[in-house]
Scaffold this motif. Structure first.
Motif, PDB file in Angstrom:
ATOM      1  N   GLN A  73       0.907  -1.183  -0.013  1.00  0.00           N
ATOM      2  CA  GLN A  73      -0.084  -0.080   0.046  1.00  0.00           C
ATOM      3  C   GLN A  73       0.790   1.393   0.152  1.00  0.00           C
ATOM      4  O   GLN A  73       0.338   2.303   0.439  1.00  0.00           O
ATOM      5  CB  GLN A  73      -0.969   0.163   1.269  1.00  0.00           C
ATOM      6  CG  GLN A  73      -1.819  -1.030   1.208  1.00  0.00           C
ATOM      7  CD  GLN A  73      -2.737  -1.315   2.339  1.00  0.00           C
ATOM      8  OE1 GLN A  73      -3.809  -0.163   2.547  1.00  0.00           O
ATOM      9  NE2 GLN A  73      -2.688  -1.996   3.145  1.00  0.00           N
ATOM     10  N   GLY A  74       2.117   1.084  -0.245  1.00  0.00           N
ATOM     11  CA  GLY A  74       2.853   2.228  -0.558  1.00  0.00           C
ATOM     12  C   GLY A  74       3.474   2.601   0.820  1.00  0.00           C
ATOM     13  O   GLY A  74       3.912   3.971   0.776  1.00  0.00           O
ATOM     14  N   ILE A  75       3.481   2.130   2.002  1.00  0.00           N
ATOM     15  CA  ILE A  75       4.004   2.455   3.260  1.00  0.00           C
ATOM     16  C   ILE A  75       5.388   1.771   3.546  1.00  0.00           C
ATOM     17  O   ILE A  75       5.712   0.629   3.357  1.00  0.00           O
ATOM     18  CB  ILE A  75       2.997   2.242   4.183  1.00  0.00           C
ATOM     19  CG1 ILE A  75       1.685   2.917   4.034  1.00  0.00           C
ATOM     20  CG2 ILE A  75       3.490   2.448   5.579  1.00  0.00           C
ATOM     21  CD1 ILE A  75       0.738   2.491   5.046  1.00  0.00           C
ATOM     22  N   ASP A  76       6.435   2.680   3.831  1.00  0.00           N
ATOM     23  CA  ASP A  76       7.681   2.253   3.994  1.00  0.00           C
ATOM     24  C   ASP A  76       7.871   1.901   5.449  1.00  0.00           C
ATOM     25  O   ASP A  76       7.524   2.801   6.450  1.00  0.00           O
ATOM     26  CB  ASP A  76       8.619   3.355   3.799  1.00  0.00           C
ATOM     27  CG  ASP A  76      10.064   2.738   3.961  1.00  0.00           C
ATOM     28  OD1 ASP A  76      10.532   1.689   4.542  1.00  0.00           O
ATOM     29  OD2 ASP A  76      10.912   3.657   3.618  1.00  0.00           O
ATOM     30  N   PRO A  77       7.758   0.480   5.855  1.00  0.00           N
ATOM     31  CA  PRO A  77       7.881   0.253   7.473  1.00  0.00           C
ATOM     32  C   PRO A  77       9.040   0.645   8.062  1.00  0.00           C
ATOM     33  O   PRO A  77       9.228   0.947   9.196  1.00  0.00           O
ATOM     34  CB  PRO A  77       7.870  -1.325   7.077  1.00  0.00           C
ATOM     35  CG  PRO A  77       8.504  -1.628   5.960  1.00  0.00           C
ATOM     36  CD  PRO A  77       8.163  -0.537   4.924  1.00  0.00           C
ATOM     37  N   ARG A  78      10.086   1.048   7.358  1.00  0.00           N
ATOM     38  CA  ARG A  78      11.283   1.786   8.071  1.00  0.00           C
ATOM     39  C   ARG A  78      11.335   2.935   8.696  1.00  0.00           C
ATOM     40  O   ARG A  78      11.682   3.419   9.836  1.00  0.00           O
ATOM     41  CB  ARG A  78      12.487   1.748   6.966  1.00  0.00           C
ATOM     42  CG  ARG A  78      13.025   0.462   6.590  1.00  0.00           C
ATOM     43  CD  ARG A  78      13.945   0.560   5.448  1.00  0.00           C
ATOM     44  NE  ARG A  78      13.502   1.400   4.323  1.00  0.00           N
ATOM     45  CZ  ARG A  78      14.179   1.505   3.222  1.00  0.00           C
ATOM     46  NH1 ARG A  78      15.335   1.361   3.124  1.00  0.00           N
ATOM     47  NH2 ARG A  78      13.568   2.120   2.080  1.00  0.00           N
ATOM     48  N   SER A  79      10.222   3.935   8.122  1.00  0.00           N
ATOM     49  CA  SER A  79       9.677   4.974   8.749  1.00  0.00           C
ATOM     50  C   SER A  79       8.485   5.034   9.655  1.00  0.00           C
ATOM     51  O   SER A  79       8.206   6.075  10.148  1.00  0.00           O
ATOM     52  CB  SER A  79       9.470   6.066   7.541  1.00  0.00           C
ATOM     53  OG  SER A  79       8.442   5.710   6.552  1.00  0.00           O
ATOM     54  N   SER A  80       8.054   3.685   9.794  1.00  0.00           N
ATOM     55  CA  SER A  80       6.720   3.591  10.522  1.00  0.00           C
ATOM     56  C   SER A  80       7.262   3.245  12.073  1.00  0.00           C
ATOM     57  O   SER A  80       8.253   2.956  12.537  1.00  0.00           O
ATOM     58  CB  SER A  80       5.888   2.867  10.052  1.00  0.00           C
ATOM     59  OG  SER A  80       5.618   2.886   8.713  1.00  0.00           O
TER      60      SER A  80
END
Length: 702
Positions: free
Chosen positions: A448-455
């Motif tokens: 869904q276009g979400i970067d887990p590294r910045s979450s």
């Protein structure tokens, strides 16, 4: 004193949160009784009554509201334990459930057979009738064919019948007459009509949701009505709300009539709890930050996403795997679930590879460490063997753990067959669980276009603290939040949930040939229906809001995107350009392209009612004072990087805001344990939550 209760019944544990009118809040867990939901609720509330210095009877008698979520319906569908159900459809469409939407994960593998349909062909009956795409009757309903179909369904043992006729959402009279005939022939058979449940265009999605709903009615209606009677017998006279897959709640009778909305109702509450935590800790995590919400229970690992303060929802939820399972076809919180909970069973396959799940030990007999007769090794047994769980402090000391039984299970079924030490085998089980969880997280984020590294990761569930640091390391996340309510996160989300209802109507039009009068009639009907539902609510209402959406697409596209409207009426000359531009932006955000100058088609119009009530107040857990025993005790535990080493075990009741706990260590909460590996530190935040960060050489720990 008045109480409010939120409950989440999972496959292994029943989680309960009770708040009182004086601002106190208590949490507890109890083993789930799969035969009777009330038993688990009663067990947890009995423990809370001790914490609160009152009685179980007093809490039930003085409770004015109880919200209930469950995975019962989800498990019934996935495990194929629903009642026999028949499908009545338009002649020529008998294989709608068989063919699904035609997708295949391996499109060029011609050896893969079509999976079984949700309703077998022997219980699928065609009738003579036809309505076209304009809602005009092409062939009148042939009632003798309906009677033959109903009689065949009854003879086949069906206890429920799903009715899904072509274009019935535009002309429902045929489905309505079919129901009348069913009631004449078989008055005790449950019936679901597609145009009432899910009036959308796509035939498979409408038929699938109708079939699932009908199949759940005999099971869930009896289950939920028995729960209501048990609560009444216990002295509860307040309002009963049931959590829904949409992430809100409905009054009990609404869910009883449409039990499909109970699917995933428990896990759908976790993102609501995460939102409340992010609001509370905005100072630490920032504003509108993406959050990965992990809920690790006894049976499953559930992951969802909160982005820019909004919970992700989807109308493409599959139960049992994409293209091979069965699509719900209704709007749900986008939760991905895998069999990697605390009770998931580890085993060695014929090729000598370690496997995990999908089967779970559940609550009965449960993991071997529970001492209830279980002999198969589980994730919980691995945590016990590695020294992560304190055998004397499990569930706040109410339930002891059998370390020897856990070691025997892992040695017999994993360590010996693989030629490993018991510690190495147990660590491998947790690593395998972490790998499966990482894969599920990437599926729901990267897709869904979400970067887990910045979450930021928000971790909850009774097993949520066991290996969340390992998962964060694999995802390259540097920050994890473990709330004080982690062990009962979905039930906590119930306390934060609104009553949410959606009304959907199909009316096809285009921006360059907009039927203003027709659209406004549909929107007015939706608004009137939402007003009626709000007026019928029996709870104490704090506020009522309505939102309206159009589900649109570019001409000739297959899929739609939801676009917010300004209200329940549209003036084409004033609003259409803005609506089209909103669609362009949404399409660009989802697919990275936009077609400026192109018009749009709208297929479905949606109205959403959001009602806040007395259960949404901010909560703070009232924790029992520490006895001092176990706090700061030295223990030994096994970690992959360093082997078995000394670790500090800390009682959470002795920690205060600002304290830090450096790994290797464990923080024992009454309903969960937080594992802090050697290279991590946990900081206590306001609200007694925990912020886990990677430790650097220059970092100082209080």
């Amino acid at each position: 004193m008045q109480y409010q209760i939120a409950v989440d019944t999972g496959g292994t544990f029943t989680d309960v949160v009770v708040s009182s009118s004086d601002g106190s809040t208590w949490i507890s867990k109890s083993l789930t009784d799969t035969g009777r939901a009330f038993s688990g609720i009663e067990g947890a509330i009995a423990d809370i009554a001790v914490q609160a210095g009152t009685t179980t009877a007093e809490i039930f008698a003085q409770a004015d509201l109880l919200l209930y979520g469950t995975t019962r319906s989800t498990n019934a569908v996935v495990e194929q334990k629903t009642d026999a159900t028949a499908l009545i459809c338009t002649r020529g469409f008998r294989d709608t459930l068989y063919l699904r939407e035609g997708g295949k994960l391996e499109p060029f593998n011609y050896h893969i057979a079509y999976p079984k349909p949700y309703i077998p062909r022997r219980l699928t009956f065609e009738i003579d009738e036809r309505v076209d795409a304009r809602g005009e009757v092409v062939r009148t309903l042939d009632e003798p064919s309906v009677r033959r179909a109903v009689e065949g369904a009854v003879a086949g043992g069906a206890r429920a019948i799903a009715v899904s006729l072509l274009w019935s959402m535009l002309r429902p009279e045929h489905e309505q007459r079919v129901r009348e005939i069913i009631h004449e022939i078989a008055p005790d058979v449950a019936v679901t009509l597609s145009h009432e449940l899910n009036p959308i265009v796509r035939e498979y999605r409408r038929s699938s949701s109708t079939a699932i709903d009908a199949s759940l009615k005999p099971l869930m209606q009896g289950y939920l009505r028995r729960l209501g009677q048990d609560l009444k017998d216990a002295g509860f006279t307040g309002n009963l709300l049931l959590a829904t897959s949409f992430g809100g709640a409905w009054e009990a009778e609404d869910v009883i009539e449409r039990p499909i909305y109970s699917i995933g109702s428990g896990p759908a509450l976790a993102p609501r709890a995460a939102l409340s935590l992010l609001d509370e800790l905005e100072e630490f995590v920032g504003t509108d930050r993406d959050a990965i919400v992990c809920d690790v229970g006894g049976t499953t690992f559930d992951v969802s996403v909160v982005s820019e303060g909004e919970i992700f929802r989807s109308s493409e939820t599959w139960l049992g795997g994409k293209f091979v399972g069965h699509m719900l076809g209704i709007s749900c919180v986008d939760v991905r679930s895998i069999g990697a909970g605390g009770g998931s069973i580890a085993w060695v396959d014929e090729g000598g590879l370690l496997r995990l799940g999908p089967h779970s030990a559940g609550a009965d007999p449960g993991p071997a460490a529970y001492g209830r007769g279980g002999t198969r090794p589980t994730v919980t047994d691995a945590a016990v063997v590695l020294g992560y769980l304190d055998p004397a402090a499990f569930l706040g000391g109410r339930m002891g753990l059998d370390v020897d039984a856990a070691r025997t299970a892992i040695e017999t079924e994993v360590a010996t067959p693989l030629g490993l030490s018991i510690d190495t085998a147990a660590s491998g089980i947790l690593r395998l669980a972490a790998e499966a969880m990482v894969s599920a997280i990437k599926d729901v984020t990267v897709g869904q276009g979400i970067d887990p590294r910045s979450s930021v990761i928000v971790s909850g569930g009774g097993a949520g603290g066991l290996n969340i640091a390992t998962i964060a390391r694999e995802l390259e996340c540097t920050e994890v939040l473990v709330p004080s309510f982690a062990g009962v996160m979905s039930a906590w989300g119930g306390h934060r949930s609104d009553i949410v209802t959606e009304i959907r109507r199909t009316f096809i039009t285009a921006s360059d040939a907009f039927d203003e009068d027709g659209v406004n009639r549909v929107l007015a009907d939706i608004a009137a229906e939402l007003d009626r539902k709000a007026a019928e609510l029996k709870v104490d209402i704090t506020s009522v809001t309505t939102e309206f959406f159009a589900e649109a697409r570019y001409p000739n596209q297959l899929w739609e995107l939801p676009i917010a409207l300004d209200g329940p009426s549209i003036v084409a000359d004033e609003h259409m350009l803005a609506i089209v531009e909103r669609f362009h932006r949404a399409h660009e955000r989802h697919y990275t392209v936009r077609e400026d100058g192109s018009g749009i088609e709208v297929l479905t119009w949606v109205g959403r009612l959001v009602v806040t009530h007395g259960m949404e107040a901010q909560l703070t857990i009232t924790k029992p004072e520490s006895s001092g025993e176990g706090s700061g005790d030295e223990a030994t535990a096994y970690f992959d990087a360093v082997g078995r080493v000394a670790a500090n075990r800390v009682d959470s009741a002795r920690l205060t805001v600002g304290d830090g706990v450096a790994g290797p260590a464990f923080i024992d909460e009454p309903t969960t344990t937080i594992v802090i590996p050697p290279d991590w530190t946990a900081h206590v935040t306001p609200g007694q939550h925990y912020r886990l960060v990677r430790t650097t050489p220059t970092e100082e720990v209080n």
